[in-house]
Design a protein around this motif. Structure first.
Motif, PDB file in Angstrom:
ATOM      1  N   SER A   1       0.804  -1.202   0.000  1.00 21.14           N
ATOM      2  CA  SER A   1       0.000   0.000   0.000  1.00 21.14           C
ATOM      3  C   SER A   1       0.844   1.262   0.000  1.00 21.14           C
ATOM      4  O   SER A   1       1.770   1.409   0.793  1.00 21.14           O
ATOM      5  CB  SER A   1      -0.943  -0.024   1.199  1.00 21.14           C
TER       6      SER A   1
ATOM      7  N   LYS B   1       8.765   3.538   0.425  1.00 20.00           N
ATOM      8  CA  LYS B   1       9.851   3.376   1.386  1.00 20.00           C
ATOM      9  C   LYS B   1      10.741   2.177   1.059  1.00 20.00           C
ATOM     10  O   LYS B   1      11.909   2.139   1.408  1.00 20.00           O
ATOM     11  CB  LYS B   1       9.276   3.251   2.797  1.00 20.00           C
TER      12      LYS B   1
ATOM     13  N   ASN C   1       1.727  -3.288   8.529  1.00 14.62           N
ATOM     14  CA  ASN C   1       1.550  -3.245   7.075  1.00 14.62           C
ATOM     15  C   ASN C   1       2.895  -3.271   6.361  1.00 14.62           C
ATOM     16  O   ASN C   1       2.990  -3.742   5.237  1.00 14.62           O
ATOM     17  CB  ASN C   1       0.824  -1.953   6.664  1.00 14.62           C
TER      18      ASN C   1
ATOM     19  N   ALA D   1      -0.456  11.796   6.775  1.00 14.83           N
ATOM     20  CA  ALA D   1      -0.541  11.073   8.051  1.00 14.83           C
ATOM     21  C   ALA D   1       0.856  10.610   8.441  1.00 14.83           C
ATOM     22  O   ALA D   1       1.704  10.366   7.584  1.00 14.83           O
ATOM     23  CB  ALA D   1      -1.456   9.865   7.899  1.00 14.83           C
ATOM     24  N   GLN D   2       1.070  10.494   9.754  1.00 18.65           N
ATOM     25  CA  GLN D   2       2.418  10.189  10.231  1.00 18.65           C
ATOM     26  C   GLN D   2       2.450   8.989  11.170  1.00 18.65           C
ATOM     27  O   GLN D   2       1.646   8.871  12.090  1.00 18.65           O
ATOM     28  CB  GLN D   2       2.932  11.422  10.971  1.00 18.65           C
TER      29      GLN D   2
ATOM     30  N   THR E   1       6.012   6.471  11.436  1.00 17.90           N
ATOM     31  CA  THR E   1       7.444   6.558  11.775  1.00 17.90           C
ATOM     32  C   THR E   1       8.050   7.907  11.388  1.00 17.90           C
ATOM     33  O   THR E   1       9.200   8.167  11.724  1.00 17.90           O
ATOM     34  CB  THR E   1       8.245   5.472  11.030  1.00 17.90           C
ATOM     35  N   THR E   2       7.350   8.705  10.630  1.00 19.04           N
ATOM     36  CA  THR E   2       7.771  10.008  10.064  1.00 19.04           C
ATOM     37  C   THR E   2       8.605   9.881   8.775  1.00 19.04           C
ATOM     38  O   THR E   2       8.982  10.903   8.205  1.00 19.04           O
ATOM     39  CB  THR E   2       8.567  10.934  11.043  1.00 19.04           C
ATOM     40  N   THR E   3       8.849   8.674   8.316  1.00 21.17           N
ATOM     41  CA  THR E   3       9.682   8.513   7.108  1.00 21.17           C
ATOM     42  C   THR E   3       9.074   9.225   5.907  1.00 21.17           C
ATOM     43  O   THR E   3       9.775   9.940   5.178  1.00 21.17           O
ATOM     44  CB  THR E   3       9.846   7.018   6.770  1.00 21.17           C
ATOM     45  N   THR E   4       7.771   9.035   5.708  1.00 16.55           N
ATOM     46  CA  THR E   4       7.103   9.657   4.563  1.00 16.55           C
ATOM     47  C   THR E   4       7.181  11.172   4.676  1.00 16.55           C
ATOM     48  O   THR E   4       7.544  11.866   3.720  1.00 16.55           O
ATOM     49  CB  THR E   4       5.640   9.194   4.475  1.00 16.55           C
TER      50      THR E   4
ATOM     51  N   ASP F   1      -8.843   5.324   5.414  1.00 16.44           N
ATOM     52  CA  ASP F   1      -8.814   4.295   6.464  1.00 16.44           C
ATOM     53  C   ASP F   1      -8.887   4.968   7.837  1.00 16.44           C
ATOM     54  O   ASP F   1      -8.523   6.131   7.971  1.00 16.44           O
ATOM     55  CB  ASP F   1      -7.530   3.460   6.342  1.00 16.44           C
TER      56      ASP F   1
ATOM     57  N   TYR G   1      -4.908   5.880   9.670  1.00 17.94           N
ATOM     58  CA  TYR G   1      -4.019   6.966   9.246  1.00 17.94           C
ATOM     59  C   TYR G   1      -4.732   8.046   8.413  1.00 17.94           C
ATOM     60  O   TYR G   1      -4.878   9.179   8.852  1.00 17.94           O
ATOM     61  CB  TYR G   1      -2.865   6.409   8.399  1.00 17.94           C
ATOM     62  N   THR G   2      -5.131   7.683   7.200  1.00 21.13           N
ATOM     63  CA  THR G   2      -5.574   8.719   6.248  1.00 21.13           C
ATOM     64  C   THR G   2      -6.873   9.406   6.676  1.00 21.13           C
ATOM     65  O   THR G   2      -7.054  10.591   6.406  1.00 21.13           O
ATOM     66  CB  THR G   2      -5.747   8.133   4.827  1.00 21.13           C
TER      67      THR G   2
ATOM     68  N   THR H   1      -1.865   7.911   1.518  1.00 20.68           N
ATOM     69  CA  THR H   1      -0.796   6.936   1.729  1.00 20.68           C
ATOM     70  C   THR H   1      -1.268   5.478   1.679  1.00 20.68           C
ATOM     71  O   THR H   1      -0.470   4.568   1.920  1.00 20.68           O
ATOM     72  CB  THR H   1      -0.114   7.211   3.084  1.00 20.68           C
TER      73      THR H   1
ATOM     74  N   GLY I   1      -3.322   2.159   2.958  1.00 20.29           N
ATOM     75  CA  GLY I   1      -3.812   1.612   4.218  1.00 20.29           C
ATOM     76  C   GLY I   1      -5.222   1.059   4.160  1.00 20.29           C
ATOM     77  O   GLY I   1      -5.820   0.746   5.191  1.00 20.29           O
TER      78      GLY I   1
HETATM   79  C1  LIG Z   1       2.390   3.201   7.442  1.00 21.62           C
HETATM   80  C2  LIG Z   1       1.429   4.238   7.051  1.00 21.62           C
HETATM   81  C3  LIG Z   1       1.635   5.606   7.338  1.00 21.62           C
HETATM   82  C4  LIG Z   1       2.817   6.074   8.144  1.00 21.62           C
HETATM   83  O1  LIG Z   1       3.898   6.429   7.351  1.00 21.62           O
HETATM   84  P1  LIG Z   1       5.313   6.759   8.012  1.00 21.62           P
HETATM   85  O2  LIG Z   1       6.246   6.862   6.885  1.00 21.62           O
HETATM   86  O3  LIG Z   1       5.660   5.596   8.906  1.00 21.62           O
HETATM   87  O4  LIG Z   1       5.189   8.015   8.795  1.00 21.62           O
HETATM   88  C5  LIG Z   1       0.701   6.519   6.889  1.00 21.62           C
HETATM   89  N1  LIG Z   1      -0.405   6.114   6.208  1.00 21.62           N
HETATM   90  C6  LIG Z   1      -0.638   4.822   5.940  1.00 21.62           C
HETATM   91  C7  LIG Z   1      -1.877   4.468   5.222  1.00 21.62           C
HETATM   92  C8  LIG Z   1       0.252   3.838   6.348  1.00 21.62           C
HETATM   93  O5  LIG Z   1      -0.021   2.551   6.100  1.00 21.62           O
END
Ligand SMILES: *Cc1c(COP(=O)(O)O)cnc(C)c1O
Length: 316
Positions: free
Chosen positions: A41, A47, A72, A175-176, A178-181, A265, A268-269, A295, A297
């Motif tokens: 997803s 990543k 996920n 949405a956050q 781990t903050t990587t995105t 979802d 997160y989103t 993102t 999910g």
């Molecule tokens: C994992 C996930 C995130 C979090 O992203 P990070 O890079 O870990 O901050 C955000 N949205 C969805 C839908 C995810 O599955």
């Protein structure tokens, strides 16, 4: 197990229209990373992309990574490695679990991921060099990817999302976890553009977490400060914490689907979109162009939907 090809080109930009947006002179676009792949997803593929490229270039045998029972990221890693016939090893938090404990872990096994269940004590060592050395000794010639894909290559993959936006925009919402995105997105923005982050976790210090990830990836203090200056944290939309939701959120998700045919979802989103709509309602984004990063999910969201009294994705 065979899975369909992953296709970045499927991540199109769609526009949301409403009278409120028009009245406020706001243009709202959605970057549809949720369309890249049903299982790998959205941002999870972003990543992994350069981590996998690195493995292929270095002729490595596979990937070792880490995750909780409902990760996920583990499923995405397992699925991605399976497509290119690469080994995947998942270090899972909780030695009381097994590969049949839940759907997430069953999926991982279905994609031939080797699952290693470790105690919480051992799992805490997931960033320690000595533990990494130990894992490399058991799984030689495998590339180690941090939990949630939180490393330099993960960030660079997410930076590409911004490059794909052929659009002049003022703000981006995401949405956050781990903050990587969000770190990757920040790297793609110019100094006039703002990044709004919505942590899914309660009591999460976004700036400090982002700083740590940038540091761990070798970035300088000045650069990190610049990235944090662009980042606005909206930390009041976790709805009780990670994985928590209430009927207000589910109703909101249902409403967004029936009005705009956009699926969100509840982990997160949905929370991030809710936070964005609140900012819009409060007049904080008048006269601007906004991009919401979807993102993904949606896979995990199905089970929540089934359990709730809402049937938010029902066509009507
Ligand atoms: C994992 C996930 C995130 C979090 O992203 P990070 O890079 O870990 O901050 C955000 N949205 C969805 C839908 C995810 O599955």
């Amino acid at each position: 197990m065979k899975i369909a090809e992953i296709d970045i080109n499927k991540s199109i930009l769609t526009k949301i229209n409403s009278t409120e947006l028009t009245e406020r002179n706001i243009e709202l676009y959605i970057k549809r990373d949720d369309l890249i792949h049903p299982e790998i997803s959205g941002n999870k593929w972003r990543k992994l992309k350069y981590n996998i490229d690195l493995c292929v270039t270095n002729k490595q045998d596979g990937i070792i990574t880490f995750g909780g029972a409902y990760s996920n990221h583990l499923v995405a890693t397992a699925a991605a490695c399976a497509t290119i016939k690469m080994k995947s090893i998942g270090i899972v938090r909780g030695d009381e679990l097994n590969s049949n404990s839940n759907e997430t872990l069953k999926k991982c096994t279905g994609y031939d991921m080797e699952l290693v269940f470790v105690s919480r004590e051992i799992y805490k060592r997931r960033y320690e060099k000595s533990y990494h050395e130990y894992l490399h000794s058991i799984y030689p010639n495998c590339h180690l990817v941090e939990e949630g894909g939180a490393n330099y290559y993960g960030m660079i993959g997410c930076q590409e999302i911004v490059k794909e936006l052929a659009l002049d925009f003022d703000a981006i919402f995401v949405a956050q976890g781990t903050t990587t995105t969000s770190c990757g997105l920040a790297m793609g923005l110019n100094n006039e553009q703002k990044l709004y982050v919505v942590p899914a976790l309660k009591g999460f210090d976004s700036h400090s977490e982002m700083k740590q990830l940038f540091r761990r990836s070798g970035f300088e203090a000045d650069f990190i400060d610049e990235m944090l200056m662009k980042t606005v944290v909206l930390d009041d939309f976790h709805f009780g914490g990670y994985g928590k939701y209430n009927s207000e959120l589910l109703e909101f998700i249902q409403d967004v689907y029936s009005t705009h045919q956009l699926k969100l979802d509840p982990i997160y989103t949905g929370k991030a979109f809710f936070a964005m709509m609140e900012q819009i309602k409060n007049g904080k984004l008048d006269n601007s162009t906004i991009v919401f990063i979807h993102t993904g999910g949606l896979q995990g969201a199905q089970s929540v939907m089934n359990k709730s009294k809402f049937n938010f994705w029902k066509e009507n």
